[in-house]
Scaffold this motif. Structure first.
Motif, PDB file in Angstrom:
ATOM      1  N   TRP A  10       0.867  -1.173   0.000  1.00 16.09           N
ATOM      2  CA  TRP A  10       0.000   0.000   0.000  1.00 16.09           C
ATOM      3  C   TRP A  10       0.907   1.226   0.000  1.00 16.09           C
ATOM      4  N   VAL A 145       6.432   6.841  -5.873  1.00 15.03           N
ATOM      5  CA  VAL A 145       5.165   6.191  -6.243  1.00 15.03           C
ATOM      6  C   VAL A 145       5.192   5.847  -7.729  1.00 15.03           C
ATOM      7  N   VAL A 149       5.220   1.998  -9.535  1.00  9.63           N
ATOM      8  CA  VAL A 149       4.186   1.601 -10.494  1.00  9.63           C
ATOM      9  C   VAL A 149       4.815   1.256 -11.832  1.00  9.63           C
ATOM     10  N   LEU A 164       2.351   9.220 -13.803  1.00  7.28           N
ATOM     11  CA  LEU A 164       1.404   9.253 -12.695  1.00  7.28           C
ATOM     12  C   LEU A 164       1.558  10.568 -11.956  1.00  7.28           C
ATOM     13  N   PRO A 166       0.596  11.482  -8.472  1.00  4.94           N
ATOM     14  CA  PRO A 166       0.006  11.036  -7.204  1.00  4.94           C
ATOM     15  C   PRO A 166      -0.535  12.210  -6.396  1.00  4.94           C
ATOM     16  N   THR A 172      -2.269   3.880  -3.609  1.00  2.56           N
ATOM     17  CA  THR A 172      -1.990   2.984  -4.720  1.00  2.56           C
ATOM     18  C   THR A 172      -1.579   1.643  -4.106  1.00  2.56           C
ATOM     19  N   VAL A 184      -1.561  -4.050 -10.312  1.00  2.00           N
ATOM     20  CA  VAL A 184      -1.821  -2.763  -9.660  1.00  2.00           C
ATOM     21  C   VAL A 184      -3.344  -2.602  -9.553  1.00  2.00           C
ATOM     22  N   LEU A 186      -5.180  -0.870  -7.508  1.00  2.00           N
ATOM     23  CA  LEU A 186      -5.695   0.414  -7.041  1.00  2.00           C
ATOM     24  C   LEU A 186      -4.656   1.485  -7.347  1.00  2.00           C
ATOM     25  N   VAL A 187      -5.099   2.602  -7.936  1.00  2.00           N
ATOM     26  CA  VAL A 187      -4.178   3.668  -8.305  1.00  2.00           C
ATOM     27  C   VAL A 187      -4.762   5.021  -7.900  1.00  2.00           C
ATOM     28  N   ASN A 188      -4.015   5.782  -7.110  1.00  2.00           N
ATOM     29  CA  ASN A 188      -4.365   7.171  -6.801  1.00  2.00           C
ATOM     30  C   ASN A 188      -5.776   7.300  -6.244  1.00  2.00           C
ATOM     31  N   ASP A 189      -6.165   6.370  -5.375  1.00  2.00           N
ATOM     32  CA  ASP A 189      -7.530   6.318  -4.857  1.00  2.00           C
ATOM     33  C   ASP A 189      -7.691   7.283  -3.682  1.00  2.00           C
TER      34      ASP A 189
END
Length: 210
Positions: A10, A145, A149, A164, A166, A172, A184, A186-189
């Protein structure tokens, strides 16, 4: 690292910082607390953070919302340039843009960055030994980050640039499963943040369109 357990990494960028980057703003502190609340249901084994104050403060506020998760500073989680490409690596139409950007970064960040980036991959990526899955939180900076990725999707090393943006305190997740390439999910949630705390990692001109 090979092994029998899946690692869930995470990754969060630090909360919004003051202009001199010496501490978090009030908005940044709110972001960090809400990030910690979001992660309460995640069985985190560790919180790692970069050595700079904005990352350390974010990690401390996140950990304050968790139940006894150890918090560890890490030089590899710091703010540095992970790879300095040659012009020949870059797309012709964007090479000048990227090279001008890199020239504005501190020379020490460019000098030390590639070795720290290599060590970050060794320390934070790959499967884990044993049969148990492991969840870890890495509180870091935008460049790392993007670097992690990029590595997960096996993109060229230069592609950490521009891949990206972030947002502050966004999440992420990279999953490292034995016998499979990284994924991946989850990205930039930012679902843990109210609308007024969204997109604080982006330039104002971009924020209006996202």
């Amino acid at each position: 690292m090979s092994g029998g357990g899946t690692r869930y990494l995470w990754i969060a960028r630090h909360g919004e910082a003051t202009p001199d980057e010496s501490r978090l703003t009030e908005r940044g502190r709110r972001q960090a607390v809400l990030l910690g609340r979001r992660l309460r249901e995640v069985p985190l084994a560790a919180v790692h953070h970069g050595p700079l104050p904005r990352a350390e403060e974010t990690a401390r506020l996140v950990a304050g919302q968790l139940d006894g998760v150890p918090v560890t500073p890490s030089e590899e989680a710091g703010d540095y340039v992970p790879h300095v490409p040659d012009r020949s690596e870059l797309p012709h139409d964007s090479a000048d843009l990227f090279l001008r950007f890199l020239a504005r970064t501190p020379a020490e960040d460019r000098r030390r960055g590639p070795e720290l980036a290599r060590r970050a991959l060794e320390r934070f990526t790959g499967t884990v030994a044993g049969d148990e899955d492991r969840h870890e939180l890495l509180v870091t900076h935008a460049f790392l980050v993007a670097w992690l990725v990029r590595d997960a999707v096996q993109a060229p090393e230069w592609r950490w640039l521009g891949c990206l943006d972030p947002a502050n305190a966004a999440l992420t997740v990279i999953r490292y499963t034995p016998g499979r390439p990284p994924s991946v999910p989850l990205v930039n949630d930012m679902r843990h943040l109210p609308a007024e705390l969204h997109w604080t990692g982006f330039p104002a001109t971009a924020a209006r369109h996202l």
